[in-house]
Design a protein around this motif. Sequence first.
Motif, PDB file in Angstrom:
ATOM      1  N   LYS A  93       5.223   4.407  -2.107  1.00 47.50           N
ATOM      2  CA  LYS A  93       5.166   4.337  -3.568  1.00 47.50           C
ATOM      3  C   LYS A  93       6.494   3.774  -4.080  1.00 47.50           C
ATOM      4  CE  LYS A  93       1.348   6.113  -5.451  1.00 47.50           C
ATOM      5  NZ  LYS A  93       0.551   4.933  -5.067  1.00 47.50           N
ATOM      6  N   GLN A 144       0.840  -1.197   0.000  1.00 46.88           N
ATOM      7  CA  GLN A 144       0.000   0.000   0.000  1.00 46.88           C
ATOM      8  C   GLN A 144       0.880   1.253   0.000  1.00 46.88           C
ATOM      9  OE1 GLN A 144      -3.428  -0.050  -0.247  1.00 46.88           O
ATOM     10  NE2 GLN A 144      -3.104   2.119  -0.682  1.00 46.88           N
ATOM     11  N   ALA A 145       1.964   1.200   0.772  1.00 46.99           N
ATOM     12  CA  ALA A 145       2.939   2.284   0.846  1.00 46.99           C
ATOM     13  C   ALA A 145       4.272   1.653   1.216  1.00 46.99           C
ATOM     14  CB  ALA A 145       2.524   3.315   1.900  1.00 46.99           C
ATOM     15  N   THR A 153      -0.913  -1.646  -5.215  1.00 49.81           N
ATOM     16  CA  THR A 153      -1.342  -1.318  -3.855  1.00 49.81           C
ATOM     17  C   THR A 153      -2.339  -2.385  -3.404  1.00 49.81           C
ATOM     18  OG1 THR A 153      -3.341  -0.072  -4.397  1.00 49.81           O
ATOM     19  CG2 THR A 153      -1.243   1.138  -4.493  1.00 49.81           C
ATOM     20  N   LEU A 199       7.411   3.368  -7.421  1.00 51.74           N
ATOM     21  CA  LEU A 199       7.740   3.713  -8.814  1.00 51.74           C
ATOM     22  C   LEU A 199       9.214   4.062  -9.005  1.00 51.74           C
ATOM     23  CD1 LEU A 199       6.652   4.160 -11.688  1.00 51.74           C
ATOM     24  CD2 LEU A 199       6.222   6.551 -11.048  1.00 51.74           C
TER      25      LEU A 199
END
Length: 161
Positions: free
Chosen positions: A105, A102-103, A134, A107
């Motif tokens: 991010k 979920q966390a 997520t 990327l």
Amino acid sequence: MQRVGIGHDTHRLVEGRSLILGGAAIPFDRGLAGHSDADVVMHAVADAVLGASGLGDIGEHFPDTDPAWQGISGETLLARVMDLARLGNWRVVNADVIIHAQAPKLLEYKPTIRANLARGLGLNLIEVNVKAKTGEHVGPIGRGEAIAAEAVVLLETADRR
Ligand code: MG
């Protein structure tokens, strides 16, 4: 001859631990709990390699009851698994990995994770794919209680004829 293998791993997120995913140290307020560095990505990929080569799972080869494996990095574990696969004359064709978090991010860390996996598996970047999903705020991953990873790896015998 080719064989496919699948791997999965889940670890709990806790305070006071560094977050290591696919060999990348990722800034976050929590990390994954575990006997080792709890790198779910490397663990899932290593299990997929063992699966494809018919060699069981990482729990059999690196039992968490054995102090020898205390704190072993996921990258070291994958390197040892690759040594086992090479003894069976296997090489990796490609790997596809999903990270469920979920966390934070992921990327900006995916290229590093991809490069680390490619190095560990003896592959070119194009032969390794990393996806991040997520938990859509539901379930243990969506609530930020855990991070999980899944991997599929294709092996082929190095001496194809
Ligand atoms: Mg694990």
